[in-house]
Design a protein around this motif. Sequence first.
Motif, PDB file in Angstrom:
ATOM      1  N   GLY A 313       0.685  -1.421  -0.034  1.00 27.95           N
ATOM      2  CA  GLY A 313       0.106  -0.219  -0.047  1.00 27.95           C
ATOM      3  C   GLY A 313       0.796   1.209  -0.067  1.00 27.95           C
ATOM      4  O   GLY A 313       0.693   2.110  -0.993  1.00 27.95           O
ATOM      5  N   ARG A 314       2.371   1.531   0.407  1.00 24.70           N
ATOM      6  CA  ARG A 314       2.110   2.643   0.932  1.00 24.70           C
ATOM      7  C   ARG A 314       4.204   2.206   0.016  1.00 24.70           C
ATOM      8  O   ARG A 314       3.753   3.919  -0.674  1.00 24.70           O
ATOM      9  CB  ARG A 314       3.772   2.225   2.229  1.00 24.70           C
ATOM     10  CG  ARG A 314       2.886   2.628   3.199  1.00 24.70           C
ATOM     11  CD  ARG A 314       3.943   2.001   4.551  1.00 24.70           C
ATOM     12  NE  ARG A 314       3.456   2.160   5.505  1.00 24.70           N
ATOM     13  CZ  ARG A 314       2.793   3.224   6.483  1.00 24.70           C
ATOM     14  NH1 ARG A 314       3.081   3.872   5.955  1.00 24.70           N
ATOM     15  NH2 ARG A 314       1.680   3.237   7.565  1.00 24.70           N
ATOM     16  N   ASN A 316       2.767   1.654  -3.450  1.00 30.03           N
ATOM     17  CA  ASN A 316       2.031   1.503  -4.803  1.00 30.03           C
ATOM     18  C   ASN A 316       1.777   3.197  -4.281  1.00 30.03           C
ATOM     19  O   ASN A 316       1.406   3.911  -5.311  1.00 30.03           O
ATOM     20  CB  ASN A 316       1.411   0.909  -4.506  1.00 30.03           C
ATOM     21  CG  ASN A 316       1.467  -0.731  -5.257  1.00 30.03           C
ATOM     22  OD1 ASN A 316       2.125  -0.352  -6.050  1.00 30.03           O
ATOM     23  ND2 ASN A 316       0.771  -1.350  -4.723  1.00 30.03           N
ATOM     24  N   ALA A 317       1.619   3.465  -3.258  1.00 27.88           N
ATOM     25  CA  ALA A 317       0.731   4.745  -3.418  1.00 27.88           C
ATOM     26  C   ALA A 317       1.609   6.160  -3.418  1.00 27.88           C
ATOM     27  O   ALA A 317       2.532   6.816  -4.049  1.00 27.88           O
ATOM     28  CB  ALA A 317       0.969   5.266  -1.893  1.00 27.88           C
ATOM     29  N   GLU A 318       3.195   5.944  -2.821  1.00 26.84           N
ATOM     30  CA  GLU A 318       4.167   6.628  -3.396  1.00 26.84           C
ATOM     31  C   GLU A 318       4.935   6.195  -4.713  1.00 26.84           C
ATOM     32  O   GLU A 318       5.198   7.679  -5.116  1.00 26.84           O
ATOM     33  CB  GLU A 318       5.621   6.137  -2.220  1.00 26.84           C
ATOM     34  CG  GLU A 318       6.845   6.920  -2.585  1.00 26.84           C
ATOM     35  CD  GLU A 318       6.851   8.397  -1.900  1.00 26.84           C
ATOM     36  OE1 GLU A 318       8.696   8.528  -1.488  1.00 26.84           O
ATOM     37  OE2 GLU A 318       5.758   8.660  -1.125  1.00 26.84           O
ATOM     38  N   ARG A 321       2.663   9.214  -6.428  1.00 24.12           N
ATOM     39  CA  ARG A 321       2.777  10.269  -5.984  1.00 24.12           C
ATOM     40  C   ARG A 321       3.359  11.335  -7.038  1.00 24.12           C
ATOM     41  O   ARG A 321       3.963  12.096  -7.671  1.00 24.12           O
ATOM     42  CB  ARG A 321       3.313   9.974  -4.942  1.00 24.12           C
ATOM     43  CG  ARG A 321       3.282  11.770  -4.134  1.00 24.12           C
ATOM     44  CD  ARG A 321       3.755  12.075  -2.601  1.00 24.12           C
ATOM     45  NE  ARG A 321       5.383  11.228  -2.107  1.00 24.12           N
ATOM     46  CZ  ARG A 321       5.971  11.906  -2.739  1.00 24.12           C
ATOM     47  NH1 ARG A 321       5.971  13.468  -3.172  1.00 24.12           N
ATOM     48  NH2 ARG A 321       7.603  11.195  -2.593  1.00 24.12           N
ATOM     49  N   ARG A 329       2.915  13.615   0.715  1.00 27.02           N
ATOM     50  CA  ARG A 329       2.208  12.049   0.824  1.00 27.02           C
ATOM     51  C   ARG A 329       0.802  12.301   1.599  1.00 27.02           C
ATOM     52  O   ARG A 329       0.704  12.981   1.989  1.00 27.02           O
ATOM     53  CB  ARG A 329       3.552  10.977   1.872  1.00 27.02           C
ATOM     54  CG  ARG A 329       5.108  10.843   0.868  1.00 27.02           C
ATOM     55  CD  ARG A 329       5.369   9.969   1.714  1.00 27.02           C
ATOM     56  NE  ARG A 329       6.927   9.726   1.196  1.00 27.02           N
ATOM     57  CZ  ARG A 329       7.688   9.915   1.411  1.00 27.02           C
ATOM     58  NH1 ARG A 329       7.907  10.253   2.806  1.00 27.02           N
ATOM     59  NH2 ARG A 329       9.124  10.268   1.244  1.00 27.02           N
ATOM     60  N   SER A 330       0.183  11.476   0.934  1.00 23.25           N
ATOM     61  CA  SER A 330      -1.098  11.263   1.766  1.00 23.25           C
ATOM     62  C   SER A 330      -1.378   9.808   2.235  1.00 23.25           C
ATOM     63  O   SER A 330      -1.192   8.462   1.726  1.00 23.25           O
ATOM     64  CB  SER A 330      -2.416  11.333   0.411  1.00 23.25           C
ATOM     65  OG  SER A 330      -3.247  11.402   0.716  1.00 23.25           O
ATOM     66  N   ARG A 332      -4.071   9.157   2.726  1.00 30.26           N
ATOM     67  CA  ARG A 332      -5.277   8.502   2.578  1.00 30.26           C
ATOM     68  C   ARG A 332      -5.094   7.979   0.977  1.00 30.26           C
ATOM     69  O   ARG A 332      -5.883   6.723   0.934  1.00 30.26           O
ATOM     70  CB  ARG A 332      -6.410   9.444   1.564  1.00 30.26           C
ATOM     71  CG  ARG A 332      -7.943   9.536   1.439  1.00 30.26           C
ATOM     72  CD  ARG A 332      -8.394  10.648   1.281  1.00 30.26           C
ATOM     73  NE  ARG A 332     -10.033   9.873  -0.031  1.00 30.26           N
ATOM     74  CZ  ARG A 332     -10.016  10.184  -0.954  1.00 30.26           C
ATOM     75  NH1 ARG A 332      -8.873  10.939  -1.851  1.00 30.26           N
ATOM     76  NH2 ARG A 332     -11.321   9.636  -1.292  1.00 30.26           N
ATOM     77  N   ALA A 333      -4.034   8.170   0.218  1.00 25.72           N
ATOM     78  CA  ALA A 333      -3.987   7.403  -1.068  1.00 25.72           C
ATOM     79  C   ALA A 333      -2.749   5.575  -0.015  1.00 25.72           C
ATOM     80  O   ALA A 333      -3.727   4.749  -0.990  1.00 25.72           O
ATOM     81  CB  ALA A 333      -2.312   8.375  -1.317  1.00 25.72           C
ATOM     82  N   VAL A 334      -2.407   5.923   1.028  1.00 28.06           N
ATOM     83  CA  VAL A 334      -1.699   5.030   1.639  1.00 28.06           C
ATOM     84  C   VAL A 334      -3.224   4.057   2.097  1.00 28.06           C
ATOM     85  O   VAL A 334      -2.767   2.248   0.947  1.00 28.06           O
ATOM     86  CB  VAL A 334      -1.165   4.802   2.615  1.00 28.06           C
ATOM     87  CG1 VAL A 334      -0.535   3.537   3.271  1.00 28.06           C
ATOM     88  CG2 VAL A 334       0.136   5.569   2.481  1.00 28.06           C
ATOM     89  N   TRP A 337      -5.331   2.009  -1.541  1.00 28.22           N
ATOM     90  CA  TRP A 337      -3.729   1.206  -2.245  1.00 28.22           C
ATOM     91  C   TRP A 337      -3.284   0.106  -1.305  1.00 28.22           C
ATOM     92  O   TRP A 337      -3.366  -1.275  -1.848  1.00 28.22           O
ATOM     93  CB  TRP A 337      -2.123   1.681  -2.773  1.00 28.22           C
ATOM     94  CG  TRP A 337      -2.317   2.518  -3.275  1.00 28.22           C
ATOM     95  CD1 TRP A 337      -2.568   3.933  -3.647  1.00 28.22           C
ATOM     96  CD2 TRP A 337      -2.527   1.874  -4.960  1.00 28.22           C
ATOM     97  NE1 TRP A 337      -2.029   3.870  -5.341  1.00 28.22           N
ATOM     98  CE2 TRP A 337      -2.625   3.024  -5.912  1.00 28.22           C
ATOM     99  CE3 TRP A 337      -2.261   0.301  -5.542  1.00 28.22           C
ATOM    100  CZ2 TRP A 337      -2.693   3.271  -7.381  1.00 28.22           C
ATOM    101  CZ3 TRP A 337      -2.591   0.122  -6.439  1.00 28.22           C
ATOM    102  CH2 TRP A 337      -2.887   1.064  -7.879  1.00 28.22           C
TER     103      TRP A 337
END
Length: 421
Positions: A313-314, A316-318, A321, A329-330, A332-334, A337
């Motif tokens: 999750g971390r 993929n979000a990174e 971004r 960094r969000s 919410r995005a983490v 994902w």
Amino acid sequence: MQNNVLSTESSTWRSRLRALGPGVLLASAAVGGSHLIASTQAGALYGWQLAVIILLVNVLKYPFFRFSTHYTLDTGKSLIEGYAGKSRAYVWVFFLLTVPSATISTGALALISAVIVKTALPALPLSVNALSIGVMAATLALLLLGHYRALDRVTKLIMISLTVATVAAAVIAATRGQQMLPDFIESSPWNMASLGFIIALMGWMPAPMEITAINSMWVTVKQKIAPSNYNDAMFDFNTGYVMSALLALVFLALGALVQYGNGEAVKMAGGQYIGQLIGMYAATIGDWSRLLVAFIAFACMFGTTLTVADGYGRINAEALRLLMRQKQRSNRAVGIWTCWSVFSGLAVILWFNSALGEMLRFAMISAFLTAPVFAWLNYSLVRSSHRHAVSPAMNALAIAGLIYLIGFALVFVLDLGGVWA
């Protein structure tokens, strides 16, 4: 995006213990398939002979896992930010590999966790699919409600319990002696027929190379919540890495002491093999050991499910971004994902269960072939970061590791193409 906050306090045992976190999570992420299944099968098939391979691969991959912590502490940046600084093409390759890997790995780990519960408690009136839903629900609840702090605490508890239980099982098995039949002829792994198994054992030992990026993200979160100095953070990494390597040898012992040479063919499918292992311990040591070995197996797989779902999750979000050129960094995005890892993994279990083995093989192949690329990137990033210089010995070990990884990838491709057949 620089967030470089290192503590300036001097190192003490208390500060080192307080720094523990990302390294323990790394160990938990590693002990799933590579330890519980591959290492134990190595012991069951070849006794103690592959111990040297397990030690060698952990030593040769050590620099590239270490560099993930080193680079993030030196710069305050994640490894993926470092990849983006080299070229956004690396981030695209990384992202396209990790999105399907998140689905396949999380689904496979949750499914095996459910199979273990069903094997240990056959009278439980729930199907494997229903138990898989339960595993995923528990994973999502812990990660979304507790975030990193809950993951950190639960994983430490799991790893302590897992280590104690695994060592206890190995010691008890050792007191009973090896279960080898008198007329058993020992088999050698040093031939072309065993190459495929050895390649698989090395490929995910201690973990796929993308886990270095996940570790980097955990370090950034830990430094934000509870900053530690460089030495304490490296102590955390080394503790987790050494713990993972030693546990791989203990799992090898579990297979060697109870299964090697006992006359029963070793089942290679993950879920079936764990059931066989539990049954053999019950037959050898006593039925009471069934729950002990089942607990070890479940702790391995559930802990790895937690860390993998959070880690993917971390990263993929990174990666997204950076590809979208966003500055912040969000959380919410983490969360989104992490939900992707869990829900897509569950969908694979419920609707494509029969294809999961092939999907996992695809993920392994991708990880094998890209490992040299990301190992080189990790090395090059640290070489350009001069705050804490890479020692000559570590530099030499990294070069040896790169040669090993490139050679390993070539051997794997040739084996896949049937050259060794």
